[in-house]
Design an enzyme around this catalytic site. Structure first.
Site, PDB file in Angstrom:
ATOM      1  N   PHE A 132       0.977  -1.190   0.126  1.00 32.46           N
ATOM      2  CA  PHE A 132      -0.057  -0.015   0.129  1.00 32.46           C
ATOM      3  C   PHE A 132       0.882   1.305  -0.141  1.00 32.46           C
ATOM      4  CE2 PHE A 132      -3.092   2.934   1.515  1.00 32.46           C
ATOM      5  CZ  PHE A 132      -4.318   2.606   0.875  1.00 32.46           C
ATOM      6  N   ASP A 203       1.917  -3.666   9.298  1.00 33.91           N
ATOM      7  CA  ASP A 203       0.616  -2.964   8.858  1.00 33.91           C
ATOM      8  C   ASP A 203      -0.465  -4.153   8.880  1.00 33.91           C
ATOM      9  OD1 ASP A 203      -1.536  -1.880   7.707  1.00 33.91           O
ATOM     10  OD2 ASP A 203      -0.175  -0.541   6.805  1.00 33.91           O
ATOM     11  N   TYR A 228     -11.601   1.454  10.113  1.00 32.34           N
ATOM     12  CA  TYR A 228     -12.889   1.721   9.260  1.00 32.34           C
ATOM     13  C   TYR A 228     -13.034   0.530   8.088  1.00 32.34           C
ATOM     14  CZ  TYR A 228      -8.990   3.958   6.320  1.00 32.34           C
ATOM     15  OH  TYR A 228      -7.943   4.074   5.792  1.00 32.34           O
ATOM     16  N   LYS A 229     -12.037  -0.561   8.294  1.00 30.72           N
ATOM     17  CA  LYS A 229     -12.296  -1.433   7.256  1.00 30.72           C
ATOM     18  C   LYS A 229     -13.045  -2.665   7.802  1.00 30.72           C
ATOM     19  CE  LYS A 229      -8.398   0.226   4.555  1.00 30.72           C
ATOM     20  NZ  LYS A 229      -6.630   0.367   4.452  1.00 30.72           N
ATOM     21  N   ARG A 371     -11.397  -6.555  -7.262  1.00 33.68           N
ATOM     22  CA  ARG A 371     -11.177  -6.871  -5.969  1.00 33.68           C
ATOM     23  C   ARG A 371     -12.541  -7.132  -5.386  1.00 33.68           C
ATOM     24  NH1 ARG A 371      -8.048  -3.472  -1.547  1.00 33.68           N
ATOM     25  NH2 ARG A 371      -9.803  -2.098  -1.678  1.00 33.68           N
TER      26      ARG A 371
HETATM   27  C1  PLP Z   1      -6.034   1.523   4.381  1.00 37.37           C
HETATM   28  C2  PLP Z   1      -4.769   1.466   4.702  1.00 37.37           C
HETATM   29  C3  PLP Z   1      -4.048   2.478   5.109  1.00 37.37           C
HETATM   30  C4  PLP Z   1      -4.795   3.924   5.324  1.00 37.37           C
HETATM   31  O1  PLP Z   1      -3.960   4.770   5.768  1.00 37.37           O
HETATM   32  P1  PLP Z   1      -4.369   6.317   6.411  1.00 37.37           P
HETATM   33  O2  PLP Z   1      -3.242   6.987   6.633  1.00 37.37           O
HETATM   34  O3  PLP Z   1      -5.054   5.746   7.692  1.00 37.37           O
HETATM   35  O4  PLP Z   1      -5.193   6.648   5.590  1.00 37.37           O
HETATM   36  C5  PLP Z   1      -2.485   2.372   5.296  1.00 37.37           C
HETATM   37  N1  PLP Z   1      -1.936   1.049   5.032  1.00 37.37           N
HETATM   38  C6  PLP Z   1      -2.757  -0.003   4.427  1.00 37.37           C
HETATM   39  C7  PLP Z   1      -2.052  -1.254   4.170  1.00 37.37           C
HETATM   40  C8  PLP Z   1      -4.132   0.312   4.257  1.00 37.37           C
HETATM   41  O5  PLP Z   1      -4.630  -0.912   3.765  1.00 37.37           O
END
Ligand code: PLP
Length: 412
Positions: A132, A203, A228-229, A371
């Site tokens: 990500f 993460d 929030y996921k 996805r």
């Molecule tokens: C959703 C997600 C984020 C979100 O990052 P924010 O800084 O909270 O917006 C970060 N890393 C991963 C792997 C994600 O899936």
């Protein structure tokens, strides 16, 4: 953890599994689309039925009526800690080891900086090239602040040994890959990183609430995750971070705001970090957003994550079997799979739009991935069966070629 998984082979078998599904009672806890199936809970979880009332009380009674007295009267000051303690069982951590604050990116910034300071003489942060991107951007930003610092991108975690030299201060990896849905072996990788003298930061955005996580048992140093996921705390709800207790006294994070101070309300001119997990706070998270998290954790406290994992594997297994002939990039081996299925298709974007018109909400990740996320608390076997059938029909009919499916908004 690997309970035997039954993959239904007919729609009748799906209905039979739904009838005995131990998680089925949770479905009524959520506000679901009237017509259709939501397979995007890995991106934005749905609204719990109880949340509007909890948020309303925070707004009208705590803020509106009790005003400033709410800091004490309603325990506002404790919320980053108490909510962290309630998330802890979902990630295999203990009380006082998880705190709720900021976003994943900001928390990663704090932890990576602390990690580099804990490993003087080592200046490299390792990550996966296709992870990500915000995690990579933050690693680039943090290492740029250290002389000789560099963030190095491995083609894949499978190349880890080739990159793990004595220059590596920390390794940052996603427990579940946001694109492919690949699940990594947290215990084994953490041990390997430790043998090389580096710190391990996980993460868990795409695994918390979907896969049992054992941060303590895996000897993890630090972790970040979002609420929030799969956790359904609401759009842009605050993230959380974990720090192993052995690091609490030594980790120095750089965003030394007043809430990370040992005594925020002493209003000292000098900074003195709090003793425990509190030193990772900066400011106070949005109270209204915290109340969304508070509401959804009441549901999670009733959930057995082993049941979530078993159903998740059955749902993803079912979808993969029903997607035969398509280019599924998600690992077929259950122990290597999170709770989503990704399919590579050169016209992924319009295919997803055509699916949405049929009521099956998934998403598209550039350049070519379709996805679908499977959230065991509110998605049924029958829905997954029907979603796979819809996908086959959309592809076979070519209906995705229609002009209207090719218009892109700002968010895909
Ligand atoms: C959703 C997600 C984020 C979100 O990052 P924010 O800084 O909270 O917006 C970060 N890393 C991963 C792997 C994600 O899936």
């Amino acid at each position: 953890m690997s309970a035997p998984v039954t993959i239904p082979g007919t729609r009748e078998q799906c209905a039979a599994l739904d009838a005995v599904d131990p998680l089925a009672p949770f479905r009524k806890e959520f506000t679901l689309p009237a017509n259709g199936v939501y397979l995007d809970g890995n991106s934005l979880g749905v609204l719990p039925v109880r949340t509007p009332e909890v948020v309303r009380r925070t707004v009208e009674e705590e803020w509106g009526r009790d005003l400033i007295t709410s800091w004490n009267k309603h325990g506002w000051t404790e919320l980053p800690y108490t909510l962290g303690d309630r998330i802890a069982p979902l990630v295999g951590a203990g009380a006082g080891e998880v705190v709720v604050c900021d976003s994943v990116s900001v928390n990663l910034f704090k932890l990576l900086t602390a990690a580099l300071r804990m490993r003087p003489g080592r200046r490299t942060v390792l990550g996966e090239r296709d992870t990500f991107p915000t995690d990579l951007y933050i690693a680039e930003g943090v290492t740029g602040l250290f002389e000789g610092g560099s963030s190095v991108l491995m083609p894949s975690v499978d190349d880890l040994d080739a990159y793990l030299d004595e220059g590596v201060a920390a390794v940052v990896l996603s427990h579940v890959d946001y694109r492919t849905g690949r699940l990594l072996d947290m215990a084994e990788i953490t041990a390997r990183v430790h043998r090389a003298g580096a710190l391990m930061i996980w993460d868990v955005c795409h695994s918390v609430g979907a896969v049992p996580i054992e941060l303590t048992a895996c000897d993890v140093d630090f972790a970040v995750g979002c609420t929030y996921k799969y956790l359904n705390a609401g759009p842009c709800a605050p993230a959380f971070l974990y720090a192993a207790p052995r690091h609490h006294a030594v980790a120095e994070q750089p965003l030394t705001g007043w809430f990370g101070h040992a005594e925020p309300f002493a209003f000292d001119s000098g900074y003195r970090p709090a003793e425990g997990i509190g030193r990772f706070l900066t400011s106070f998270p949005s109270l209204l957003a915290l109340s969304g998290l508070r509401a959804t954790l009441e549901i999670w406290e009733q959930v057995d994550l082993r049941e979530v994992r078993a159903k998740s594997l059955a749902l993803t297994g079912l979808f993969i079997e029903q997607a035969q002939g398509l280019d599924v990039v998600t690992p077929r081996r259950p122990e290597e799979r999170g709770s989503q299925v990704a399919i590579r298709h050169p016209d992924g974007f319009p295919v997803v739009q055509a699916m949405i018109e049929r009521g099956v909400i998934g998403d598209f990740r550039a350049p070519d991935l379709i996805r679908f996320g499977f959230t065991p608390l509110y998605v049924s076997y029958t829905e997954v069966w029907d979603a796979a059938a819809a996908l086959r029909e959309v592809l076979a009919s070519g209906e995705w070629r229609a002009e209207r499916f090719n218009r892109r908004g700002a968010v895909t």
